[in-house]
Design a protein around this motif. Structure first.
Motif, PDB file in Angstrom:
ATOM      1  N   GLY A 413       0.809  -1.205   0.000  1.00  0.00           N
ATOM      2  CA  GLY A 413       0.000   0.000   0.000  1.00  0.00           C
ATOM      3  C   GLY A 413       0.846   1.261   0.000  1.00  0.00           C
ATOM      4  N   GLU A 414       1.934   1.255   0.753  1.00  0.00           N
ATOM      5  CA  GLU A 414       2.836   2.405   0.778  1.00  0.00           C
ATOM      6  C   GLU A 414       3.387   2.689  -0.617  1.00  0.00           C
ATOM      7  OE1 GLU A 414       5.935   1.692   3.558  1.00  0.00           O
ATOM      8  OE2 GLU A 414       4.664   1.933   5.319  1.00  0.00           O
ATOM      9  N   ASP A 415       3.603   1.641  -1.381  1.00  0.00           N
ATOM     10  CA  ASP A 415       4.140   1.784  -2.734  1.00  0.00           C
ATOM     11  C   ASP A 415       3.046   1.930  -3.787  1.00  0.00           C
ATOM     12  OD1 ASP A 415       6.685   1.625  -1.768  1.00  0.00           O
ATOM     13  OD2 ASP A 415       7.084  -0.419  -2.467  1.00  0.00           O
ATOM     14  N   ASP A 416       1.783   2.017  -3.338  1.00  0.00           N
ATOM     15  CA  ASP A 416       0.643   2.096  -4.254  1.00  0.00           C
ATOM     16  C   ASP A 416       0.735   0.963  -5.274  1.00  0.00           C
ATOM     17  OD1 ASP A 416      -1.690   3.045  -5.439  1.00  0.00           O
ATOM     18  OD2 ASP A 416      -0.615   4.410  -6.783  1.00  0.00           O
ATOM     19  N   GLY A 417       1.018  -0.232  -4.757  1.00  0.00           N
ATOM     20  CA  GLY A 417       1.339  -1.338  -5.647  1.00  0.00           C
ATOM     21  C   GLY A 417       0.296  -2.415  -5.825  1.00  0.00           C
ATOM     22  N   PHE A 418      -0.916  -2.222  -5.289  1.00  0.00           N
ATOM     23  CA  PHE A 418      -1.928  -3.259  -5.453  1.00  0.00           C
ATOM     24  C   PHE A 418      -2.546  -3.229  -6.845  1.00  0.00           C
ATOM     25  CE2 PHE A 418      -2.250  -3.291  -0.718  1.00  0.00           C
ATOM     26  CZ  PHE A 418      -2.010  -4.642  -0.557  1.00  0.00           C
ATOM     27  N   VAL A 419      -2.696  -4.393  -7.424  1.00  0.00           N
ATOM     28  CA  VAL A 419      -3.396  -4.532  -8.700  1.00  0.00           C
ATOM     29  C   VAL A 419      -4.377  -5.690  -8.585  1.00  0.00           C
ATOM     30  CG1 VAL A 419      -1.487  -3.609 -10.068  1.00  0.00           C
ATOM     31  CG2 VAL A 419      -1.627  -6.065  -9.665  1.00  0.00           C
ATOM     32  N   ASP A 420      -5.395  -5.657  -9.411  1.00  0.00           N
ATOM     33  CA  ASP A 420      -6.404  -6.709  -9.421  1.00  0.00           C
ATOM     34  C   ASP A 420      -5.813  -7.973 -10.043  1.00  0.00           C
ATOM     35  OD1 ASP A 420      -8.825  -8.008  -9.201  1.00  0.00           O
ATOM     36  OD2 ASP A 420      -9.968  -6.501 -10.288  1.00  0.00           O
ATOM     37  N   PHE A 421      -6.609  -9.016 -10.117  1.00  0.00           N
ATOM     38  CA  PHE A 421      -6.187 -10.276 -10.725  1.00  0.00           C
ATOM     39  C   PHE A 421      -6.552 -10.301 -12.210  1.00  0.00           C
ATOM     40  CE2 PHE A 421      -6.685 -11.230  -6.246  1.00  0.00           C
ATOM     41  CZ  PHE A 421      -5.559 -11.984  -5.968  1.00  0.00           C
ATOM     42  N   MET A 422      -5.644 -10.779 -13.022  1.00  0.00           N
ATOM     43  CA  MET A 422      -5.891 -10.873 -14.463  1.00  0.00           C
ATOM     44  C   MET A 422      -7.190 -11.585 -14.771  1.00  0.00           C
ATOM     45  SD  MET A 422      -2.105 -11.957 -15.877  1.00  0.00           S
ATOM     46  CE  MET A 422      -2.785 -12.426 -17.477  1.00  0.00           C
ATOM     47  N   ALA A 423      -7.494 -12.592 -13.993  1.00  0.00           N
ATOM     48  CA  ALA A 423      -8.667 -13.414 -14.258  1.00  0.00           C
ATOM     49  C   ALA A 423      -9.969 -12.678 -14.010  1.00  0.00           C
ATOM     50  CB  ALA A 423      -8.618 -14.683 -13.412  1.00  0.00           C
ATOM     51  N   ASN A 424      -9.893 -11.462 -13.440  1.00  0.00           N
ATOM     52  CA  ASN A 424     -11.097 -10.660 -13.238  1.00  0.00           C
ATOM     53  C   ASN A 424     -11.338  -9.679 -14.375  1.00  0.00           C
ATOM     54  OD1 ASN A 424     -11.825 -11.785 -10.786  1.00  0.00           O
ATOM     55  ND2 ASN A 424     -10.732 -10.268  -9.571  1.00  0.00           N
ATOM     56  N   SER A 425     -10.533  -9.739 -15.416  1.00  0.00           N
ATOM     57  CA  SER A 425     -10.636  -8.744 -16.485  1.00  0.00           C
ATOM     58  C   SER A 425     -11.935  -8.863 -17.269  1.00  0.00           C
ATOM     59  CB  SER A 425      -9.444  -8.836 -17.428  1.00  0.00           C
ATOM     60  OG  SER A 425      -9.362 -10.125 -18.005  1.00  0.00           O
ATOM     61  N   THR A 426     -12.416 -10.079 -17.490  1.00  0.00           N
ATOM     62  CA  THR A 426     -13.740 -10.292 -18.087  1.00  0.00           C
ATOM     63  C   THR A 426     -14.375 -11.498 -17.400  1.00  0.00           C
ATOM     64  OG1 THR A 426     -13.241 -11.917 -19.838  1.00  0.00           O
ATOM     65  CG2 THR A 426     -12.765  -9.585 -20.328  1.00  0.00           C
ATOM     66  N   ALA A 427     -15.656 -11.644 -17.601  1.00  0.00           N
ATOM     67  CA  ALA A 427     -16.379 -12.719 -16.916  1.00  0.00           C
ATOM     68  C   ALA A 427     -15.921 -14.107 -17.334  1.00  0.00           C
ATOM     69  CB  ALA A 427     -17.879 -12.572 -17.155  1.00  0.00           C
ATOM     70  N   GLY A 428     -15.497 -14.255 -18.586  1.00  0.00           N
ATOM     71  CA  GLY A 428     -15.193 -15.599 -19.070  1.00  0.00           C
ATOM     72  C   GLY A 428     -13.735 -15.909 -19.321  1.00  0.00           C
ATOM     73  N   ILE A 429     -12.849 -14.942 -19.117  1.00  0.00           N
ATOM     74  CA  ILE A 429     -11.466 -15.124 -19.558  1.00  0.00           C
ATOM     75  C   ILE A 429     -10.713 -16.183 -18.768  1.00  0.00           C
ATOM     76  CG2 ILE A 429     -10.333 -13.403 -18.084  1.00  0.00           C
ATOM     77  CD1 ILE A 429      -8.866 -12.513 -20.736  1.00  0.00           C
ATOM     78  N   TYR A 430     -11.073 -16.371 -17.510  1.00  0.00           N
ATOM     79  CA  TYR A 430     -10.371 -17.375 -16.702  1.00  0.00           C
ATOM     80  C   TYR A 430     -10.531 -18.765 -17.282  1.00  0.00           C
ATOM     81  CZ  TYR A 430     -10.333 -20.945 -13.054  1.00  0.00           C
ATOM     82  OH  TYR A 430     -10.181 -22.108 -12.354  1.00  0.00           O
ATOM     83  N   GLN A 431     -11.784 -19.218 -17.387  1.00  0.00           N
ATOM     84  CA  GLN A 431     -12.011 -20.569 -17.885  1.00  0.00           C
ATOM     85  C   GLN A 431     -11.863 -20.673 -19.387  1.00  0.00           C
ATOM     86  OE1 GLN A 431     -15.908 -20.920 -15.824  1.00  0.00           O
ATOM     87  NE2 GLN A 431     -15.155 -22.860 -15.039  1.00  0.00           N
TER      88      GLN A 431
END
Length: 466
Positions: A413-431
Motif C-alpha cells: 500500500g505504501e508503494d501504491d502497488g496493489f493490482v487486481d487479478f488478471m482473471a477478473n478482467s472479463t467474466a469468461g477469460i479465466y475458464q
C-alpha cells in the motif's frame, strides 16, 4: 477468477534467521489498515444501465426491526460469512441468516440466473461484474456510500468495485463491497531453504532465479504450483507485474478502450514462466495439479516456494508448524523496485431483487466497523478487514504468517502497488482462455507471443458480448 478461485480464503518461528524481508520492518499499525484498504473490485456509474433498486438515496441505516432472515449465496470454501452471520445474530437476535454455497465454477456460470430469479438472495459473492450492472441485476450502493459515510474508506479500496457508463471499471457508481482484502506473495518452506543453502528471502528477480536453481541442483522442487484449474496464474501475473508499468495492466483489467495485454512486460513475464517450466522448476505434472492439491503438496514439504495469498497463512502455519515457513512479496527487478502485488476484496453484491437491501447494507457496514466482526475477518481469512483506517486494528499474534502478510500488505500500500487479478478482467477469460492456454504455454505447445495474442483475442470477444 473471482478471482473466486484465487481469492478464496480457507479456514483459518522461533524466528527463522532469514526472517521477514528487511524492507517490511518499518511498518506501522496504521499503515497496515490503510494499505490493506487499497484492494478492491469494480462497480458502475449512475445511469450506466437500467435503473436498479435504491438509486434515489432514500435508504435507512437503522438496525433491522422485527424478524428478518437474510439469504446469502456464497462460494464454497469461504467460511467467514457463517462466522460473521453467527456473531451478527448474537448482537441482533431478530436477524437470522440462510446460507447457500456453491463452487466457484457453478457460481460463475449461474450468477445471472440466480440474480434474475424470483427467489434472488439478499447478498451474493460476486467477483466479476460482467453484464450484471447493464442488465439491472444489482443494487446501486451509492446511497449507502453516502448514508454510511464510506468516503472515509481509502478511495482505492472501493475503486475496483466501481464501473462507469461505458463499462470501464475504476470509477462510477459502487456495486460491490469487500469482506476482507487479500494480498498475494510467495510462501517459502524454511527447512527446505536451509537444506539448499538459502539464508534469506530473495530481494531481486536475479536472486529469486538463483534460489530456484539452487533448489533444482539439490533435488528439491523449486516451485509448487498447478494449472489444472489455473492457479498458476498467480505466478504468471506476479512476473508480469515486475516487468513494466502496472497501470497498463490495470487499464486492461479495468477494460479501458484500447488497452491490451500484448505488452513488453507481459511478453517478458510469459516467457520467464515458460522458461521456468522448461528448466524443471515446476512440477512435471503441473497441468494435473489443482489449487487444493498445490496447497496440500506444499504443506507436506513438496516445494521450496509457492505463489499464493494471505488467506492460506493460517493453513500453512498449522500444517508446517509456526516458524517453519516464510511469506514474502514477489521481488522486483532491482532491490529498490517498488512492490507490486495482486490483491483484491472478497467482493459481494446486493441483488436488485433483494427483499432486505437496507438490512443487508447494515450488515455490510457492520462487518467493516464492528470490532468483533473485523477480528473475525482477520482470524478466519487472514485478510485485512479494510474500512476506515482510523478503526482499531484487530489483534494478530506476532511471529505468525498472518502477521507477516498483514505487515507486507501495508508495504504494498505504501508503494501504491496493489493490482487486481488478471482473471477478473472479463467474466469468461479465466475458464475460456487463461486456464487452457497457460497449460499449453507450460508444455511448450504455445509460444509466449501466441499466448498473449490468444488472450487478447478472447478478451475483446468477451467484452464485445457485453
Amino acid at each position: 477468477m473471482l478471482l473466486a478461485l484465487f481469492t478464496k480464503p480457507h479456514p483459518t518461528k522461533e524466528s527463522f534467521p532469514m526472517a521477514v524481508n528487511k524492507r517490511a520492518r518499518r511498518l506501522t499499525a496504521v499503515a497496515v489498515v490503510a494499505a490493506s484498504a487499497m484492494l478492491a473490485l469494480a462497480g458502475c456509474a449512475p445511469g450506466s444501465g437500467p435503473t436498479t433498486a435504491k438509486t434515489s438515496g432514500t435508504v435507512s441505516t437503522s438496525a433491522p426491526k422485527g424478524k428478518v432472515t437474510l439469504n446469502i449465496y456464497d462460494e464454497t470454501g469461504f467460511p467467514v460469512t457463517q462466522d460473521l452471520a453467527d456473531e451478527f445474530t448474537k448482537q441482533y437476535p431478530n436477524v437470522t441468516f440462510k446460507l447457500t454455497r456453491d463452487s466457484f465454477q457453478n457460481l460463475l456460470a449461474n450468477t445471472p440466473r440466480i440474480l434474475s430469479g424470483s427467489d434472488a438472495p439478499d447478498l451474493i459473492r460476486l467477483s466479476t461484474l460482467g453484464t450484471t450492472v447493464k442488465d439491472g441485476l444489482l443494487t446501486n450502493l451509492d446511497p449507502y456510500f453516502d448514508a454510511y459515510d464510506w468516503k472515509k474508506f481509502p478511495a482505492g479500496q472501493l475503486a475496483g468495485a466501481r464501473m462507469n457508463s461505458k463499462g470501464v471499471r475504476g470509477d462510477g457508481s459502487l456495486w460491490q463491497f469487500g469482506i476482507g482484502y487479500s494480498v498475494t506473495g510467495i510462501y517459502m518452506n524454511n527447512e527446505l531453504a536451509s537444506k539448499v543453502g538459502i539464508t534469506e528471502v530473495p530481494t531481486t528477480m536475479d536472486e529469486l532465479e538463483a534460489d530456484l536453481q539452487k533448489a533444482k541442483d539439490k533435488g528439491v522442487l523449486p516451485i509448487q504450483t498447478g494449472m489444472q484449474d489455473g492457479v498458476g496464474t498467480f505466478t504468471l501475473q506476479a512476473l508480469i507485474n515486475q516487468y513494466g508499468d502496472k497501470q497498463k495492466l490495470v487499464d486492461w483489467m479495468f477494460n479501458k478502450p484500447g488497452a491490451t495485454i500484448q505488452t513488453a512486460a507481459a511478453l517478458k513475464g510469459a516467457s520467464t514462466f515458460q522458461d521456468w517450466a522448461k528448466k524443471g522448476y515446476l512440477p512435471s505434472d503441473v497441468n494435473a495439479i489443482n489449487y487444493t492439491t498445490m496447497v496440500s503438496n506444499f504443506t507436506s514439504g513438496k516445494g521450496l516456494f509457492m505463489w499464493d495469498g494471505n488467506w492460506d497463512a493460517a493453513n500453512v502455519d498449522k500444517a508446517l508448524g509456526k516458524g517453519k515457513a516464510q511469506f514474502f512479496l514477489q521481488p522486483g527487478v532491482k532491490a529498490d523496485s517498488k512492490y507490486v502485488a495482486m490483491g483484491t476484496g472478497n467482493t459481494f453484491a446486493i441483488p436488485s431483487k433483494s427483499k432486505h437491501a437496507d438490512a443487508t447494507a447494515f450488515f455490510l457496514n457492520w462487518i467493516a466497523t464492528n470490532k468483533k466482526a473485523r477480528q473475525i475477518v482477520v482470524d478466519v481469512t487472514g485478510a485485512a478487514p479494510g474500512g476506515d483506517p482510523s478503526e482499531a486494528l484487530p489483534t494478530v499474534a506476532s511471529g505468525t504468517l498472518t502477521k507477516q502478510a498483514l505487515d507486507l500488505s501495508a508495504k504494498v500500500g505504501e508503494d501504491d502497488g496493489f493490482v487486481d487479478f488478471m482473471a477478473n478482467s472479463t467474466a469468461g477469460i479465466y475458464q475460456g482462455s487463461l486456464q487452457p492456454n497457460e497449460q499449453l504455454l507450460l508444455t511448450d505447445k504455445l509460444s509466449p507471443s501466441a499466448f498473449l495474442k490468444a488472450t487478447q483475442a478472447f478478451y475483446e470477444k468477451d467484452l464485445a458480448a457485453k
